[in-house]
Design a protein around this motif. Structure first.
Motif, PDB file in Angstrom:
ATOM      1  N   GLU A   1       0.830  -1.208   0.000  1.00  0.00           N
ATOM      2  CA  GLU A   1       0.000   0.000   0.000  1.00  0.00           C
ATOM      3  C   GLU A   1       0.865   1.259   0.000  1.00  0.00           C
ATOM      4  O   GLU A   1       0.624   2.198  -0.773  1.00  0.00           O
ATOM      5  N   ILE A   2       1.857   1.282   0.869  1.00  0.00           N
ATOM      6  CA  ILE A   2       2.724   2.462   0.979  1.00  0.00           C
ATOM      7  C   ILE A   2       3.511   2.663  -0.310  1.00  0.00           C
ATOM      8  O   ILE A   2       3.569   3.780  -0.851  1.00  0.00           O
ATOM      9  N   LEU A   3       4.091   1.608  -0.824  1.00  0.00           N
ATOM     10  CA  LEU A   3       4.912   1.723  -2.030  1.00  0.00           C
ATOM     11  C   LEU A   3       4.077   2.213  -3.211  1.00  0.00           C
ATOM     12  O   LEU A   3       4.521   3.095  -3.973  1.00  0.00           O
ATOM     13  N   GLN A   4       2.890   1.683  -3.370  1.00  0.00           N
ATOM     14  CA  GLN A   4       2.024   2.116  -4.460  1.00  0.00           C
ATOM     15  C   GLN A   4       1.686   3.596  -4.337  1.00  0.00           C
ATOM     16  O   GLN A   4       1.726   4.340  -5.321  1.00  0.00           O
ATOM     17  N   ALA A   5       1.372   4.039  -3.118  1.00  0.00           N
ATOM     18  CA  ALA A   5       1.028   5.443  -2.905  1.00  0.00           C
ATOM     19  C   ALA A   5       2.203   6.363  -3.222  1.00  0.00           C
ATOM     20  O   ALA A   5       2.035   7.435  -3.821  1.00  0.00           O
TER      21      ALA A   5
ATOM     22  N   VAL B   1       7.159   9.766  -6.057  1.00  0.00           N
ATOM     23  CA  VAL B   1       8.169   9.793  -5.001  1.00  0.00           C
ATOM     24  C   VAL B   1       8.913   8.464  -5.042  1.00  0.00           C
ATOM     25  O   VAL B   1       8.304   7.401  -4.902  1.00  0.00           O
ATOM     26  N   GLN B   2      10.209   8.536  -5.254  1.00  0.00           N
ATOM     27  CA  GLN B   2      11.028   7.328  -5.345  1.00  0.00           C
ATOM     28  C   GLN B   2      11.700   7.063  -4.001  1.00  0.00           C
ATOM     29  O   GLN B   2      12.593   7.814  -3.588  1.00  0.00           O
ATOM     30  N   PRO B   3      11.277   6.028  -3.290  1.00  0.00           N
ATOM     31  CA  PRO B   3      11.797   5.793  -1.939  1.00  0.00           C
ATOM     32  C   PRO B   3      13.054   4.917  -1.928  1.00  0.00           C
ATOM     33  O   PRO B   3      13.400   4.261  -2.918  1.00  0.00           O
TER      34      PRO B   3
END
Length: 273
Positions: A91-95, A101-103
């Motif tokens: 969920e976080i990565l998709q958002a 935003v590249q984490p």
């Protein structure tokens, strides 16, 4: 009464050159060898924390990744850990990716700790941060966004413009543990996202139980130290700390470049080093 002393690292125990002084190292080594319960709590990993505290050789547990892990500083054995559930990490990565935003995604792939990221798509400040990690055994650049979240994810670091990160902070701040602040060295805007139970305060509670301590005394300088101040019996802000933290503090002590924490501990324990 058995007391656990816990210090933040950057801006508190570390000087502005991102290292502990020889004096601080001597004080901590002496106190731990005499049986004082000490730890530091940091957003860093054990790898970069130990580089910054080179010379601090006594054996004690560390709180790293803002409380996601407690590790033994000599063996690197994990004593306590918090991971995202797979659906949470997805969920976080998709958002993040939907908002461009590249984490940097911190994960265990098997038993190997990794930092996964796509360098070419990162904000310049993100690339600059990764340049400071050259040679790090966790360094795992990938080419495909599908590769970012592989393994057991426990931490997201996002370095980008405030207008992109602020809405994400608002979206996730209640559901997960988030730290939204500017880096004290580069002034770049960071958003760090961790599992809900990952906090300095929760890790301190866990460590307090593991060590059989009755009381907590903490030291800090920034917003990510507020939670541990709130659960401490005594809490001390360094002179260079944020006003909000000073307002919570039992007292304000000398700053990080004056080795304020080490002098406080040496004075309280009556130690000459």
């Amino acid at each position: 009464m058995k007391t656990l002393y816990v210090s933040d690292l950057d801006g508190t125990l570390l000087r502005s050159d991102q290292k502990t002084s020889a004096f601080t190292n001597r004080v901590i080594n002496t106190l731990v060898e005499r049986g004082v319960c000490f730890s530091y709590a940091t957003a860093r990993s054990i790898h970069t924390a130990k580089k910054a505290t080179a010379g601090m050789e006594a054996a004690f547990p560390l709180i790293v990744y803002n409380g996601a892990f407690i590790v033994d500083n000599q063996t690197a054995k994990i004593l306590y850990s918090c991971f995202f559930q797979q659906a949470e990490a997805a969920e976080i990565l998709q958002a993040l990716l939907e908002k461009d935003v590249q984490p940097i995604v911190y994960t265990f792939h098997g038993d190997k700790e990794q930092m996964r990221y796509i360098r070419e798509k990162m904000h310049p400040e993100g690339r600059a941060f990764m340049d400071t990690r050259k040679g790090d055994k966790r360094d795992t650049p990938v080419q495909d966004e599908k590769e970012l979240g592989k393994g057991n994810v426990f931490y997201f670091t996002c370095i980008d413009e405030a207008e992109k990160l602020a809405p994400l902070h608002e979206r996730f701040r209640e559901k997960y543990r988030c730290v939204y602040a500017r880096d004290i060295y580069s002034d770049a805007q960071w958003l760090e996202i961790m599992p809900k139970d990952a906090s300095k305060a929760n890790a301190i509670r866990q460590l307090k139980g593991l060590l059989g301590c009755d009381k907590v005394v903490s030291f800090g300088d920034g917003v990510n130290d507020m939670d541990m101040f709130l659960i401490s019996d005594e809490c001390y802000a360094v002179e260079n700390g944020m006003p909000e933290l000073k307002n919570l503090a039992t007292a304000v002590i000398s700053g990080n470049d004056a080795d304020g924490v080490a002098h406080f501990l040496a004075d309280r324990m009556g130690v000459e080093v």
